[in-house]
Design an enzyme around this catalytic site. Structure first.
Site, PDB file in Angstrom:
ATOM      1  N   HIS A 176       6.407  -0.979   2.703  1.00 49.30           N
ATOM      2  CA  HIS A 176       6.547  -2.512   3.163  1.00 49.30           C
ATOM      3  C   HIS A 176       5.636  -3.408   2.389  1.00 49.30           C
ATOM      4  O   HIS A 176       4.556  -2.813   1.965  1.00 49.30           O
ATOM      5  CB  HIS A 176       6.110  -2.560   4.728  1.00 49.30           C
ATOM      6  CG  HIS A 176       4.742  -2.011   5.036  1.00 49.30           C
ATOM      7  ND1 HIS A 176       4.695  -0.508   5.020  1.00 49.30           N
ATOM      8  CD2 HIS A 176       3.412  -2.533   5.125  1.00 49.30           C
ATOM      9  CE1 HIS A 176       3.206  -0.290   5.339  1.00 49.30           C
ATOM     10  NE2 HIS A 176       2.703  -1.267   5.290  1.00 49.30           N
ATOM     11  N   PHE A 177       6.108  -4.490   2.280  1.00 48.78           N
ATOM     12  CA  PHE A 177       5.452  -5.429   1.438  1.00 48.78           C
ATOM     13  C   PHE A 177       4.763  -6.587   2.251  1.00 48.78           C
ATOM     14  O   PHE A 177       5.489  -7.000   3.168  1.00 48.78           O
ATOM     15  CB  PHE A 177       6.332  -6.131   0.233  1.00 48.78           C
ATOM     16  CG  PHE A 177       6.704  -5.475  -0.824  1.00 48.78           C
ATOM     17  CD1 PHE A 177       7.698  -4.336  -0.791  1.00 48.78           C
ATOM     18  CD2 PHE A 177       6.095  -5.504  -2.250  1.00 48.78           C
ATOM     19  CE1 PHE A 177       8.091  -3.529  -1.655  1.00 48.78           C
ATOM     20  CE2 PHE A 177       6.545  -4.616  -3.086  1.00 48.78           C
ATOM     21  CZ  PHE A 177       7.589  -3.542  -3.101  1.00 48.78           C
ATOM     22  N   ASN A 237       0.961  -1.108  -0.028  1.00 36.57           N
ATOM     23  CA  ASN A 237      -0.154  -0.115  -0.128  1.00 36.57           C
ATOM     24  C   ASN A 237       0.825   1.271  -0.281  1.00 36.57           C
ATOM     25  O   ASN A 237       1.785   1.381   0.796  1.00 36.57           O
ATOM     26  CB  ASN A 237      -0.857   0.060   1.339  1.00 36.57           C
ATOM     27  CG  ASN A 237      -1.819  -1.151   1.237  1.00 36.57           C
ATOM     28  OD1 ASN A 237      -2.220  -1.599   0.404  1.00 36.57           O
ATOM     29  ND2 ASN A 237      -1.810  -1.692   2.397  1.00 36.57           N
TER      30      ASN A 237
HETATM   31  P1  5GP Z   1      -0.181  -0.987   6.098  1.00 35.14           P
HETATM   32  O1  5GP Z   1      -1.822  -0.839   6.386  1.00 35.14           O
HETATM   33  O2  5GP Z   1       0.363   0.190   6.558  1.00 35.14           O
HETATM   34  O3  5GP Z   1      -0.041  -1.825   4.707  1.00 35.14           O
HETATM   35  O4  5GP Z   1       0.015  -2.050   6.972  1.00 35.14           O
HETATM   36  C1  5GP Z   1       0.730  -1.873   8.272  1.00 35.14           C
HETATM   37  C2  5GP Z   1       1.045  -3.376   8.964  1.00 35.14           C
HETATM   38  O5  5GP Z   1       1.902  -3.336   9.779  1.00 35.14           O
HETATM   39  C3  5GP Z   1      -0.322  -3.933   9.465  1.00 35.14           C
HETATM   40  O6  5GP Z   1      -0.574  -5.035   8.932  1.00 35.14           O
HETATM   41  C4  5GP Z   1       0.007  -3.829  10.868  1.00 35.14           C
HETATM   42  O7  5GP Z   1      -0.453  -4.974  11.846  1.00 35.14           O
HETATM   43  C5  5GP Z   1       1.438  -3.864  11.053  1.00 35.14           C
HETATM   44  N1  5GP Z   1       2.232  -3.357  12.354  1.00 35.14           N
HETATM   45  C6  5GP Z   1       2.159  -2.273  12.765  1.00 35.14           C
HETATM   46  N2  5GP Z   1       2.795  -1.914  13.789  1.00 35.14           N
HETATM   47  C7  5GP Z   1       3.596  -2.822  13.918  1.00 35.14           C
HETATM   48  C8  5GP Z   1       4.445  -3.571  14.921  1.00 35.14           C
HETATM   49  O8  5GP Z   1       5.071  -2.547  16.013  1.00 35.14           O
HETATM   50  N3  5GP Z   1       5.185  -4.834  14.565  1.00 35.14           N
HETATM   51  C9  5GP Z   1       4.800  -5.472  13.825  1.00 35.14           C
HETATM   52  N4  5GP Z   1       5.448  -6.704  13.556  1.00 35.14           N
HETATM   53  N5  5GP Z   1       3.691  -5.291  12.918  1.00 35.14           N
HETATM   54  C10 5GP Z   1       3.236  -3.936  12.956  1.00 35.14           C
END
Ligand code: 5GP
Ligand code: ZN
Length: 137
Positions: free
Chosen positions: A98-99, A85
């Site tokens: 991030h992927f 995203n």
């Molecule tokens: P996005 O919606 O930005 O594509 O996804 C962000 C992702 O990061 C989400 O799936 C969320 O669960 C993950 N995430 C957010 N904070 C953390 C964290 O502190 N540790 C880990 N391992 N994942 C995280």
């Protein structure tokens, strides 16, 4: 910089790491959509995919198949989605590229909304030309 993923790379926030090299870091998502749901990130902070250098992009390209293979072998998942995203409007909650690697199972209920539309007359051609102009092809 106040970025959760930069802090994870630096070891200031704990994570379940699955892969690391000079450019790339990969760890399990804290809120998995399925078992083995992992994130693959460049170590250097960028918000958007298109801000990464060619070298970082190539490193991501090398890492994704390798990590995906390990995840689907370990979880015995018959398929997976790669999701990436860019921008809040696209559902990006963490502003560090991030992927997602998301293992899938039959009838796992993880449908993505995918509502295709039709281009009005000539619009596709116009858009094709505008994009190719940017790419200077
Ligand atoms: P996005 O919606 O930005 O594509 O996804 C962000 C992702 O990061 C989400 O799936 C969320 O669960 C993950 N995430 C957010 N904070 C953390 C964290 O502190 N540790 C880990 N391992 N994942 C995280
Ligand atoms: Zn960051």
């Amino acid at each position: 910089m106040d970025c959760i993923f930069c802090k994870i790379v630096a070891g200031k926030i704990p994570s379940l790491k699955i892969f690391e090299n000079d450019h790339i870091f990969s760890f399990l998502d804290i809120g998995p959509l399925s078992d083995g749901h992992a994130l693959v990130i460049p170590k250097k902070h960028h918000k958007f995919l298109h801000e990464m250098s060619e070298e970082e992009s190539a490193e991501i390209g090398r890492a994704l198949p390798k990590i995906s293979k390990a995840i689907i072998t370990a979880t015995a998942a018959p398929g997976y989605n790669i999701l990436q995203n860019n921008g809040n409007v696209a559902g990006q909650l963490v502003g560090h590229v991030h992927f997602h690697i998301i293992p899938r199972e039959e009838e796992d209920g993880l449908g993505f909304r995918w509502n295709p539309k039709l281009y009005p007359e000539n619009k596709a051609k116009l858009i094709q030309e505008m994009i190719m102009k940017e790419l200077k092809l």
